[in-house]
Design a protein around this motif. Structure first.
Motif, short mmCIF file in Angstrom:
data_model
loop_
_atom_site.label_atom_id
_atom_site.label_comp_id
_atom_site.label_asym_id
_atom_site.label_seq_id
_atom_site.Cartn_x
_atom_site.Cartn_y
_atom_site.Cartn_z
N TYR A 79 0.37 -1.33 -0.12
CA TYR A 79 -0.08 -0.19 -0.05
C TYR A 79 1.01 0.92 0.09
CZ TYR A 79 -2.72 3.39 1.61
OH TYR A 79 -4.26 4.58 2.15
N LEU A 94 -2.99 1.72 -7.10
CA LEU A 94 -3.66 1.58 -5.68
C LEU A 94 -5.36 0.93 -6.24
CD1 LEU A 94 -2.38 0.80 -3.13
CD2 LEU A 94 -3.95 3.27 -3.00
N PHE A 95 -5.83 0.18 -5.34
CA PHE A 95 -6.95 -0.90 -5.32
C PHE A 95 -6.84 -0.77 -7.13
CE2 PHE A 95 -7.78 3.42 -2.44
CZ PHE A 95 -7.33 2.49 -1.69
N THR A 96 -6.83 -1.41 -7.00
CA THR A 96 -6.06 -2.48 -9.38
C THR A 96 -6.86 -3.60 -8.78
OG1 THR A 96 -4.74 -2.25 -10.15
CG2 THR A 96 -5.75 -0.21 -9.78
N PRO A 97 -6.60 -4.92 -9.64
CA PRO A 97 -5.87 -6.27 -9.19
C PRO A 97 -4.51 -5.99 -9.31
CG PRO A 97 -7.95 -5.75 -11.01
CD PRO A 97 -7.37 -4.32 -10.78
N THR A 98 -4.39 -5.46 -10.31
CA THR A 98 -2.65 -5.50 -9.75
C THR A 98 -2.09 -5.21 -8.60
OG1 THR A 98 -3.25 -4.91 -12.44
CG2 THR A 98 -0.37 -4.25 -11.61
N GLY A 176 -8.95 -2.94 -1.82
CA GLY A 176 -10.34 -2.13 -1.39
C GLY A 176 -11.43 -2.67 -1.53
N ASN A 177 -11.53 -3.76 -1.86
CA ASN A 177 -12.96 -4.34 -2.21
C ASN A 177 -13.45 -3.31 -2.63
OD1 ASN A 177 -14.14 -6.85 -1.70
ND2 ASN A 177 -15.36 -6.01 0.39
N ILE A 178 -13.54 -2.48 -3.40
CA ILE A 178 -14.65 -1.93 -5.06
C ILE A 178 -15.21 -3.35 -5.71
CG2 ILE A 178 -14.91 -0.63 -6.76
CD1 ILE A 178 -11.19 0.33 -5.70
N SER A 179 -16.94 -3.13 -5.23
CA SER A 179 -17.22 -4.33 -5.54
C SER A 179 -16.90 -4.37 -7.51
CB SER A 179 -18.86 -3.36 -5.79
OG SER A 179 -19.76 -4.75 -6.36
N VAL A 181 -15.08 -4.43 -9.19
CA VAL A 181 -13.20 -3.78 -9.27
C VAL A 181 -11.87 -5.11 -8.70
CG1 VAL A 181 -11.53 -2.44 -9.95
CG2 VAL A 181 -13.98 -2.22 -10.01
N ARG A 183 -13.16 -6.79 -5.43
CA ARG A 183 -13.44 -7.35 -4.59
C ARG A 183 -13.44 -9.05 -5.12
NH1 ARG A 183 -19.41 -6.02 -2.98
NH2 ARG A 183 -17.72 -4.63 -1.92
N LEU A 191 -16.69 -9.00 4.17
CA LEU A 191 -18.34 -8.35 4.07
C LEU A 191 -19.32 -8.83 4.44
CD1 LEU A 191 -18.89 -5.31 2.92
CD2 LEU A 191 -19.35 -6.46 0.77
N VAL C 18 -5.71 -9.29 -16.72
CA VAL C 18 -6.57 -9.00 -15.53
C VAL C 18 -6.74 -7.03 -15.53
CG1 VAL C 18 -5.63 -8.18 -13.13
CG2 VAL C 18 -5.47 -10.60 -14.12
N VAL C 21 -9.58 -4.27 -16.93
CA VAL C 21 -10.12 -4.18 -16.28
C VAL C 21 -10.38 -2.86 -15.71
CG1 VAL C 21 -11.36 -5.48 -13.40
CG2 VAL C 21 -10.81 -6.78 -15.50
N HIS C 22 -9.23 -1.93 -15.47
CA HIS C 22 -8.95 -1.15 -14.73
C HIS C 22 -8.33 0.47 -15.83
CE1 HIS C 22 -4.95 -1.64 -13.98
NE2 HIS C 22 -4.87 -2.86 -13.93
N VAL C 60 -16.06 2.38 -4.81
CA VAL C 60 -16.76 2.45 -3.50
C VAL C 60 -15.32 1.89 -3.00
CG1 VAL C 60 -17.77 2.61 -0.96
CG2 VAL C 60 -18.53 2.84 -3.83
N VAL C 61 -14.14 2.50 -1.64
CA VAL C 61 -13.64 1.96 -1.12
C VAL C 61 -14.06 1.95 0.70
CG1 VAL C 61 -11.22 1.81 -0.05
CG2 VAL C 61 -11.25 1.95 -2.75
#
Lengths: 231, 245, 270
Positions: A79, A94-98, A176-179, A181, A183, A191, C18, C21-22, C60-61
């Motif tokens: 992080y 950050l906050f990506t699958p990568t 970030g457990n983003i729905s 994306v 999760r 959750l 992967v 996706v983003h 949303v995080v």
């Protein structure tokens, strides 16, 4: 408990698209992490097995200790690395699958390196004189040993896969457990647990277990068949 | 297989070669010269240092003191590594087919492509292993594995072959096959150096005997002399089968 | 070796699978918000409406308020939606956020074991209620995680002039859901936002015992982050989300979300 099996069964039968997405992402992330980590850790473990250098003992102890690295700590490290304020912030990972793949790699790498070191060292013990006699250099011996230890190494890699697919702390922090994306199975379970949907959470847990068991089962069957054939 | 055209590695000269391990002297200072031709049997009771001496000659172990020198005109670091081979008591086979094991050894020495395939096939055929060429090497019987190890060594076209008790774990039929192979190598002009404690085998195969006891070179003699007229008390006892092992 | 080579070829291919996706998808913003809003299902209701209106995806995080502030401070999200008015104002003052606007509120409630040994249900005010729990030293589970709920709960004790300590006061350092699960397991009192409570599925003996005091008001604020501090963020899109939340359309969407027949959030844009 009964409800959990029911929930698991219903989720599987209905092929819930959200669940399918979560399962797919879980597998994608963990398998990618395992493959990338193994591509580095297997030759690394073999190299440590074959070469004697000052501080080698310390390296081995350090690797073994890293096997017990708490996922949350690994997650936090990644992080801080990937955060906008961190050294790799500009890549926006950050906050990506990568990011999740990277965090899981950090967890898997020491396991695969430490265990493969052990496996390769034993095989090297057996092969050393013969290979030296044939004029095989240590560098050339690495691929040879990795290939010949492949059945044991499959188990090593599976241990890494097990750790990757089971952990929640690291991927929760960096993903970030983003729905929809980031999760994955484990963060979805966390959750649902936090929402008090214990049956559903356990149901997801059962599905995760089935997935991991399937991957392990496939590897086992393939490995055993080949082992019996090749000795 | 003949190296007539190329200058030889041999002779091999050992001067004052000593090996110590944890305060124990396993090999007393030893001088030895191995000439270009012949079949030398290294004999002696267990723990005499036969395997140790062979490994030092082959370069698998460095002596604690003394020097090992390939004195022939053809000896370069490159050829020294390439033109010698060793067959171990327990053959180590890679987890792949018998044929692939032979090809592996060749490819390590830089023999590639059709040349590699041709020489591997030739070796397999030469040792009568065609029937098992495609079988995984590690599931072969001990005798088959040892013949494969010989075929692998033969494919490398060595000038000198070291053999460390190659028949001690085999049944009589397999022993005969290995002895036959030794004669094959010899017929091809390969220098043979072999450890054995089988007196009959030594008589059948050897030109000369090097006799070790407790890490000391006690006697070196032509095979007939060694068996018929041993010069030392130890050798006499050994030949009579009386030496304690 | 073959396996290794295969891995080396396969891995980047998988990674590539992967990545799309983003990557290359700039049509989204990242929102740092609280677990309570996410777990209540509110976002699942209003975000699709926002996407319909603007085409922008909102990721949303959901973390504790303290962590949401930290994510905002580091520039890891484009916008923040939390419920800690005092902390939010400080956040703006420190220059991390451009502004702070009220969006909606719900309320906190006191939940406890149904026999209600502390008699919280008969309290005159929430101060009175927490005093009864402290006097009788009845087990109370606190989030203890510096979240908005935890900050609000600490404010309660402060107002009541109590320094909660002792074996009865259990600081868990957990999220709302985990704290509720623990409270249910040990028959403890717990301070919880109504939305999480209504959505919560593992109540066991717990029941709603005290509600309605104005001091239990739970205000949510939206904080677009500072353009000066974090120029790289998607400020334009974040601003759209911010303004949409405050617009009639957004406010209606919030009011329109109900769970188990109950409205959970009450819009009060200012």
């Amino acid at each position: 408990m009964e409800n959990a099996f029911l929930a698991a069964f219903r989720l599987i039968v209905e092929m819930d698209p959200v669940l399918v997405g979560i399962v797919t992402l879980s597998l994608q992330v963990s398998l990618t992490a395992v493959l990338l980590a193994s591509a580095i850790a297997l030759p690394l473990g073999a190299a440590i097995a074959l070469w004697r250098f000052p501080g080698r003992g310390a390296v081995i102890v350090f690797l073994n200790a890293l096997m017990g690295l708490p996922p949350v700590v690994a997650g936090l490290m990644v992080y801080l690395l990937l955060s906008r304020a961190g050294p790799l912030g500009e890549f926006g990972l950050l906050f990506t699958p990568t990011a999740m793949v990277i965090a899981q790699m950090v967890l898997i790498l020491p396991i695969v390196a430490a265990l493969s070191r052990q496996v390769i060292e034993e095989l090297w013990e057996e092969y050393r004189e013969q290979l030296q006699s044939l004029g095989v250099t240590r560098l050339r011996a690495i691929p040879t040993l990795l290939w010949d230890a492949r059945f044991s190494l499959v188990t090593v890699v599976l241990a890494g896969f097990g750790r990757a697919s089971a952990e929640v702390g690291a991927v929760l922090i960096v993903g970030g457990n983003i729905s929809g994306v980031t999760r994955v199975m484990t963060t979805a379970i966390a959750l649902e647990t936090s929402m008090g949907n214990l049956a559903l959470a356990l149901g997801l847990g059962i599905i995760l277990l089935l997935l991991v068991a399937t991957v392990n089962g496939l590897a086992y069957v393939i490995g055993e068949t080949a082992r019996r054939r090749l000795g | 297989m003949s190296q007539a055209a190329t200058p030889s590695l041999l002779p091999l000269e050992l001067r004052g070669v000593t090996f110590r391990h944890r305060d124990q002297t396993l090999l007393q200072p030893l001088d030895l010269r191995l000439e270009r031709d012949g079949k030398t049997m290294i004999m002696g009771p267990n723990g005499a240092g036969k395997s140790l001496l062979m490994r030092i000659c082959h370069g698998l172990l460095q002596p604690t003191a003394g020097s090992v020198r390939w004195a022939g005109a053809g000896a370069t670091p490159e050829t020294v590594r390439r033109r010698q081979a060793m067959v171990f008591q327990r053959p180590v086979m890679l987890r792949r087919s018998a044929l692939a094991n032979v090809r592996y050894a060749l490819s390590v020495q830089g023999v590639a492509g059709s040349e590699c395939r041709r020489r591997a096939d030739e070796a397999i055929e030469h040792f009568g292993l065609q029937a098992i060429a495609q079988r995984p090497a590690r599931v072969l019987s001990g005798g088959e594995q040892q013949r494969l190890a010989l075929a692998r060594a033969w494919a490398l076209r060595p000038e000198i072959l070291f053999m460390d008790e190659p028949t001690s774990a085999l049944d009589p039929a397999a022993i005969r096959a290995v002895e036959e192979a030794v004669r094959t190598f010899h017929a091809d002009g390969v220098r043979i150096v072999m450890n054995t404690h089988d007196l009959g085998q030594a008589r059948r195969l050897a030109d000369e005997v090097i006799f070790l006891v407790n890490g000391r070179l006690v006697e070196r003699a032509p095979v007939d002399d060694f068996f018929e007229r041993p010069r030392t008390r130890e050798a006499a006892a050994f030949v009579q089968g009386e030496l304690v092992w | 070796m073959k396996a290794l080579l295969r891995n080396m070829i396969l891995a980047p291919a998988l990674l590539a699978a992967v990545v799309p996706v983003h990557a290359g998808d700039s049509g989204h913003i990242t929102l740092a918000s609280t677990t309570s809003t996410e777990a209540s299902g509110l976002f699942g209701h209003i975000i699709p409406k926002f996407r319909e209106a603007t085409g922008i995806h909102v990721r949303v995080v959901a973390v504790g308020t303290g962590q949401a502030f930290e994510i905002g401070r580091r520039g890891d999200a484009d916008i923040v939606l939390v419920h800690d008015t005092i902390g939010e104002e400080a956040f703006v003052e420190q220059g991390y956020a451009a502004e702070r606007r009220d969006v909606m509120y719900n309320d906190f409630i006191l939940v406890g074991p149904s026999p209600d040994p502390a008699g919280v249900a008969g309290a005159h005010s929430v101060r009175d209620a927490v005093r009864r729990i402290a006097d009788g030293e009845h087990p109370f589970t606190s989030r203890g995680d510096d979240s908005g709920t935890h900050r609000a709960e600490r404010g309660l004790w402060k107002d009541a002039g109590i320094e909660p300590a002792g074996h009865w006061y259990r600081e868990l350092g957990s999220g709302m859901g985990a704290t509720l699960n623990t409270a249910a397991a040990m028959d403890a009192y717990v301070y919880v936002d109504r939305a999480t409570w209504i959505a919560f599925g593992n109540r066991q003996n717990l029941e709603l015992l005290f509600e309605g005091d104005e001091a239990m008001f739970n205000q949510y604020g939206s904080l677009p982050l500072s353009t000066d501090r974090h120029p790289h963020l998607k400020h334009d899109k974040a601003r759209k989300w911010h303004e949409w939340l405050l617009s009639d359309e957004g406010q209606e969407a919030i009011a329109g979300y109900a769970l188990r027949g109950q409205q959970l959030f009450f819009p009060n844009a200012r």
